[in-house]
Design a protein around this motif. Structure first.
Motif, PDB file in Angstrom:
ATOM      1  N   VAL A 185       0.968  -1.086   0.091  1.00 29.87           N
ATOM      2  CA  VAL A 185       0.042   0.256  -0.051  1.00 29.87           C
ATOM      3  C   VAL A 185       0.847   1.175   0.060  1.00 29.87           C
ATOM      4  CG1 VAL A 185      -1.968   1.223   1.082  1.00 29.87           C
ATOM      5  CG2 VAL A 185      -1.672  -1.282   1.323  1.00 29.87           C
ATOM      6  N   ALA A 186       1.188   1.652  -1.222  1.00 28.01           N
ATOM      7  CA  ALA A 186       2.433   2.539  -1.446  1.00 28.01           C
ATOM      8  C   ALA A 186       2.321   3.987  -0.538  1.00 28.01           C
ATOM      9  CB  ALA A 186       2.451   2.964  -2.915  1.00 28.01           C
ATOM     10  N   ALA A 187       1.016   4.442  -0.110  1.00 25.62           N
ATOM     11  CA  ALA A 187       1.061   5.488   0.687  1.00 25.62           C
ATOM     12  C   ALA A 187       1.377   5.231   2.255  1.00 25.62           C
ATOM     13  CB  ALA A 187      -0.379   6.137   0.445  1.00 25.62           C
ATOM     14  N   HIS A 188       1.268   3.934   2.657  1.00 27.03           N
ATOM     15  CA  HIS A 188       1.205   3.672   4.039  1.00 27.03           C
ATOM     16  C   HIS A 188       2.448   2.423   4.423  1.00 27.03           C
ATOM     17  CE1 HIS A 188      -2.356   6.033   4.539  1.00 27.03           C
ATOM     18  NE2 HIS A 188      -2.779   5.364   3.546  1.00 27.03           N
ATOM     19  N   GLY A 189       2.736   1.364   3.555  1.00 25.78           N
ATOM     20  CA  GLY A 189       3.409   0.108   4.135  1.00 25.78           C
ATOM     21  C   GLY A 189       3.067  -1.044   3.202  1.00 25.78           C
ATOM     22  N   ASN A 190       3.781  -1.959   3.741  1.00 25.71           N
ATOM     23  CA  ASN A 190       3.593  -3.186   3.034  1.00 25.71           C
ATOM     24  C   ASN A 190       3.162  -4.479   4.037  1.00 25.71           C
ATOM     25  OD1 ASN A 190       5.124  -2.108   0.917  1.00 25.71           O
ATOM     26  ND2 ASN A 190       6.733  -2.451   2.144  1.00 25.71           N
ATOM     27  N   PHE A 191       2.931  -5.743   3.420  1.00 25.09           N
ATOM     28  CA  PHE A 191       2.392  -6.673   4.433  1.00 25.09           C
ATOM     29  C   PHE A 191       3.242  -7.851   3.537  1.00 25.09           C
ATOM     30  CE2 PHE A 191      -1.085  -6.743   1.202  1.00 25.09           C
ATOM     31  CZ  PHE A 191      -1.072  -8.222   0.876  1.00 25.09           C
ATOM     32  N   ARG A 192       3.481  -8.700   4.698  1.00 21.13           N
ATOM     33  CA  ARG A 192       4.084 -10.172   4.121  1.00 21.13           C
ATOM     34  C   ARG A 192       3.713 -11.439   5.003  1.00 21.13           C
ATOM     35  NH1 ARG A 192       9.089  -9.545   6.252  1.00 21.13           N
ATOM     36  NH2 ARG A 192       9.699  -7.902   4.500  1.00 21.13           N
ATOM     37  N   TYR A 200       0.302 -12.746   9.268  1.00 17.89           N
ATOM     38  CA  TYR A 200       0.870 -11.583   8.284  1.00 17.89           C
ATOM     39  C   TYR A 200       1.554 -10.650   9.176  1.00 17.89           C
ATOM     40  CZ  TYR A 200      -1.555 -13.274   4.397  1.00 17.89           C
ATOM     41  OH  TYR A 200      -2.134 -14.075   3.209  1.00 17.89           O
ATOM     42  N   GLN A 201       2.677 -10.334   8.678  1.00 22.12           N
ATOM     43  CA  GLN A 201       3.276  -9.211   9.200  1.00 22.12           C
ATOM     44  C   GLN A 201       2.754  -8.014   8.309  1.00 22.12           C
ATOM     45  OE1 GLN A 201       7.465 -10.203   8.601  1.00 22.12           O
ATOM     46  NE2 GLN A 201       7.753 -11.080  10.528  1.00 22.12           N
ATOM     47  N   LEU A 202       2.513  -6.920   9.190  1.00 20.84           N
ATOM     48  CA  LEU A 202       2.061  -5.267   8.762  1.00 20.84           C
ATOM     49  C   LEU A 202       3.089  -4.631   8.760  1.00 20.84           C
ATOM     50  CD1 LEU A 202      -1.633  -5.516   9.597  1.00 20.84           C
ATOM     51  CD2 LEU A 202      -0.673  -6.700   7.715  1.00 20.84           C
ATOM     52  N   ILE A 203       3.730  -3.958   8.002  1.00 20.62           N
ATOM     53  CA  ILE A 203       4.932  -3.043   8.120  1.00 20.62           C
ATOM     54  C   ILE A 203       4.814  -1.829   7.419  1.00 20.62           C
ATOM     55  CG2 ILE A 203       7.433  -3.095   7.304  1.00 20.62           C
ATOM     56  CD1 ILE A 203       6.851  -6.062   6.269  1.00 20.62           C
ATOM     57  N   PHE A 212       8.738  -2.740  -1.226  1.00 22.37           N
ATOM     58  CA  PHE A 212       8.363  -3.678  -1.679  1.00 22.37           C
ATOM     59  C   PHE A 212       9.012  -4.379  -2.960  1.00 22.37           C
ATOM     60  CE2 PHE A 212       6.036  -5.095  -5.487  1.00 22.37           C
ATOM     61  CZ  PHE A 212       5.196  -6.109  -4.917  1.00 22.37           C
ATOM     62  N   LEU A 213       9.556  -3.367  -3.703  1.00 21.98           N
ATOM     63  CA  LEU A 213      10.398  -3.983  -4.938  1.00 21.98           C
ATOM     64  C   LEU A 213      11.547  -4.845  -4.363  1.00 21.98           C
ATOM     65  CD1 LEU A 213      11.292  -4.013  -7.756  1.00 21.98           C
ATOM     66  CD2 LEU A 213      12.497  -1.619  -7.485  1.00 21.98           C
ATOM     67  N   PHE A 214      12.459  -4.326  -3.509  1.00 20.00           N
ATOM     68  CA  PHE A 214      13.582  -4.998  -3.059  1.00 20.00           C
ATOM     69  C   PHE A 214      13.173  -6.528  -2.265  1.00 20.00           C
ATOM     70  CE2 PHE A 214      16.599  -1.140  -2.215  1.00 20.00           C
ATOM     71  CZ  PHE A 214      16.564  -0.973  -3.445  1.00 20.00           C
TER      72      PHE A 214
END
Length: 240
Positions: A185-192, A200-203, A212-214
């Protein structure tokens, strides 16, 4: 001014976020807005993924004549996979060549998460062939098909907080072939998805698109190489 890695990465993220934000603000028609957002994510992956990978909007087909839904972003192999179909603007790739599939949307919510889960499932349930690999000293056994990554990419979130219990709950409904491995979610963070804790980890990341790309590149590295496709299984359809 001297080169600076932090400034380079900040510039990459700012460019990505500005494009997504402009797409959301400028385009009025939902389909046009969705197509533009998809194009931004595709351009990022086409530019920065290693060249052994290719990213396109595509359908996926297997040797049993089964097709996936159309997928916004299919990441597939172009180094070892022997063919790809292009017809009237449509791209179709063999199931064996697929590394990952992602849906690109304007904002994440329960409906879009469920939609992405079903799209990912439509690819993972396809049949994938794998042949033994000949080498100078003999033959390596056939390789098991690699797990296909699945996820969703958005600019914003319809939830408050953007990354919280509601997102965790929506993601948790997708198990097996419907599970999403990662997302941004480019404005807020990532999940995995973390298999060690089965959750899930909310990052809430700084520069989420770049992070995210890396993370995607790192996961692709651990995926290894796609199996050796049985091209004759597809060729059998020439006589039907």
């Amino acid at each position: 001014m001297s080169w600076s890695l932090p400034r380079l990465l900040e510039g990459l993220h700012n460019e990505m976020q500005q494009k997504l934000e402009t797409t959301r603000a400028v385009f009025g028609h939902p389909v046009t807005k969705g197509n533009a957002s998809e194009a931004v994510w595709l351009k990022l992956l086409q530019t920065y993924l290693p060249q052994r990978y290719q990213a396109e909007t595509a359908h996926v087909v297997d040797s049993n004549d089964k097709f996936s839904d159309q997928i916004d972003i299919v990441i597939f192999d172009r180094q070892y996979s022997p063919f790809i179909f292009k017809y009237e603007g449509q791209i179709i790739v063999p199931a064996e060549s697929v590394y990952g599939v992602f849906e690109a949307k304007q904002a994440i919510n329960a409906e879009q998460v469920e939609y992405a889960q079903k799209k990912v499932e439509s690819v993972r349930k396809l049949h994938r062939t794998s042949l033994p690999i000949p080498h100078a000293g003999g033959t390596y056994p056939a390789k098991s098909p690699i797990p296909i990554l699945g996820g969703i990419l958005t600019f914003d979130s319809d939830w408050t907080p953007p990354l919280g219990v509601a997102l965790q709950k929506a993601l948790g409904k997708g198990n097996g072939d419907q599970r999403l491995n990662m997302g941004c979610v480019a404005a807020h963070g990532n999940f995995r998805y973390d298999s060690s804790i089965a959750d899930y980890q909310l990052i809430p990341a700084n520069r989420p698109a770049t992070a995210f790309l890396f993370d995607l590149i790192a996961q692709l590295q651990f995926s290894g190489t796609v199996p050796m496709i049985d091209i004759r299984a597809y060729a059998e359809w020439l006589a039907k």
